[in-house]
Motif scaffolding. Sequence first.
Motif, PDB file in Angstrom:
ATOM      1  N   LEU A 115       0.830  -1.200   0.000  1.00  0.00           N
ATOM      2  CA  LEU A 115       0.000   0.000   0.000  1.00  0.00           C
ATOM      3  C   LEU A 115       0.867   1.253   0.000  1.00  0.00           C
ATOM      4  CD1 LEU A 115      -2.505  -1.091   2.808  1.00  0.00           C
ATOM      5  CD2 LEU A 115      -2.857  -1.299   0.343  1.00  0.00           C
ATOM      6  N   SER A 116       0.242   2.345  -0.379  1.00  0.00           N
ATOM      7  CA  SER A 116       0.946   3.622  -0.316  1.00  0.00           C
ATOM      8  C   SER A 116       1.029   4.080   1.133  1.00  0.00           C
ATOM      9  CB  SER A 116       0.206   4.668  -1.149  1.00  0.00           C
ATOM     10  OG  SER A 116      -1.060   4.956  -0.563  1.00  0.00           O
ATOM     11  N   ALA A 117       1.865   5.064   1.368  1.00  0.00           N
ATOM     12  CA  ALA A 117       2.043   5.564   2.741  1.00  0.00           C
ATOM     13  C   ALA A 117       0.726   6.094   3.304  1.00  0.00           C
ATOM     14  CB  ALA A 117       3.106   6.655   2.764  1.00  0.00           C
ATOM     15  N   GLY A 118      -0.034   6.793   2.448  1.00  0.00           N
ATOM     16  CA  GLY A 118      -1.320   7.331   2.901  1.00  0.00           C
ATOM     17  C   GLY A 118      -2.315   6.236   3.229  1.00  0.00           C
ATOM     18  N   GLN A 119      -2.353   5.192   2.398  1.00  0.00           N
ATOM     19  CA  GLN A 119      -3.262   4.070   2.644  1.00  0.00           C
ATOM     20  C   GLN A 119      -2.892   3.329   3.929  1.00  0.00           C
ATOM     21  OE1 GLN A 119      -2.637   2.108  -1.135  1.00  0.00           O
ATOM     22  NE2 GLN A 119      -4.644   2.759  -1.904  1.00  0.00           N
ATOM     23  N   LYS A 120      -1.596   3.127   4.136  1.00  0.00           N
ATOM     24  CA  LYS A 120      -1.146   2.464   5.363  1.00  0.00           C
ATOM     25  C   LYS A 120      -1.534   3.260   6.603  1.00  0.00           C
ATOM     26  CE  LYS A 120       2.794  -0.122   3.500  1.00  0.00           C
ATOM     27  NZ  LYS A 120       4.260  -0.327   3.534  1.00  0.00           N
ATOM     28  N   GLN A 121      -1.430   4.589   6.488  1.00  0.00           N
ATOM     29  CA  GLN A 121      -1.778   5.438   7.629  1.00  0.00           C
ATOM     30  C   GLN A 121      -3.269   5.337   7.942  1.00  0.00           C
ATOM     31  OE1 GLN A 121      -0.687   9.537   7.146  1.00  0.00           O
ATOM     32  NE2 GLN A 121      -1.345  10.114   9.215  1.00  0.00           N
ATOM     33  N   ARG A 122      -4.093   5.295   6.888  1.00  0.00           N
ATOM     34  CA  ARG A 122      -5.538   5.186   7.098  1.00  0.00           C
ATOM     35  C   ARG A 122      -5.896   3.822   7.702  1.00  0.00           C
ATOM     36  NH1 ARG A 122      -5.380   7.763   1.924  1.00  0.00           N
ATOM     37  NH2 ARG A 122      -6.129   9.918   2.054  1.00  0.00           N
ATOM     38  N   ILE A 123      -5.280   2.772   7.187  1.00  0.00           N
ATOM     39  CA  ILE A 123      -5.536   1.435   7.722  1.00  0.00           C
ATOM     40  C   ILE A 123      -5.139   1.362   9.189  1.00  0.00           C
ATOM     41  CG2 ILE A 123      -4.835  -0.986   7.612  1.00  0.00           C
ATOM     42  CD1 ILE A 123      -6.742  -0.246   5.419  1.00  0.00           C
ATOM     43  N   GLU A 124      -3.988   1.961   9.522  1.00  0.00           N
ATOM     44  CA  GLU A 124      -3.522   1.959  10.907  1.00  0.00           C
ATOM     45  C   GLU A 124      -4.485   2.705  11.820  1.00  0.00           C
ATOM     46  OE1 GLU A 124      -1.177   0.714  13.913  1.00  0.00           O
ATOM     47  OE2 GLU A 124      -0.811   0.241  11.804  1.00  0.00           O
TER      48      GLU A 124
END
Length: 300
Positions: A115-124
Amino acid sequence: MSGIKLLLILVIAVLIVVLLKYVQIKRQIRNLSKQMTDLTTGKSEKMLNISLVDKDIEQLAAVLNQYNEKQRQSIASTLRHEMYLKESIVNISHDLRTPLTVILGHLQLLKKENLSAGQKQRIETIFNKAERMKELIQTFYDLSVIDAKEVTPVREDFNLTNLLINLITENAPALEAKGISPVIGLPDYSVYLHSDYGMVERIFQNLIINAIRYSSGSIKIDLKQGKEKSAIFIIENPIDSKVEIEPNRLFERFYTGDKSRHNSGTGVGLAVVKLLTDKLGGNVFAKIENDTLTISLEIK
């Protein structure tokens, strides 16, 4: 002169009668007062005695009885409502826990995707909020249990080994999030128990969550069959040496060794463990040695 004497005797007789009635009324008022005190303090549930010498006091006693009956009905209705509310909280918390566990599991898998950094942040962010929601649901359940005056075990035979494995699997996302691979010690045979399944499940769940929350690196879990068909469960986890924990206070309501509360603990979970263990006729105690917290549980 004889007429005056007769009148005097009559007056004295009337005064004696009035005095006797006054004494009777005073005695009955004191008796009513005592009966009311017994009613309000819970020493008695009897209605007031309304066979009295004075009609006005008798009517007052009847009115008080009507008031007491309305109070009883009101209290009974409130207790029924509270019990229904607690049962609803228990059922809802149990029903919500399963889908939340599935959600957390899939979020944990998503975190491993490319995932992109933004997607990872949202998932987290979603994962952390879902974990927090799970903790709140558990706290609601725990509070409903700890406030219940009557918690009666419903005993049945069940496979305790399977229950433990299911709970460890259910808490896999939380374990993985903290990088913990629990060391699990099980006998070659299944451990069975004749007890209340729901209570034992809650005890194990709270102990596992407590270990995950406060572990500083690992968790060790052991389960074995005890004497006289009892079960022995031991869970160990290292703790931060900077956190001051009093083992003999761990099972008190709202006690947390972590005064900063950065682990979001409420201090209710282990109090519920103690309450339910006592109900099941078991024993639970905690000790700390070499910065390792060990909680030992025996359920008979």
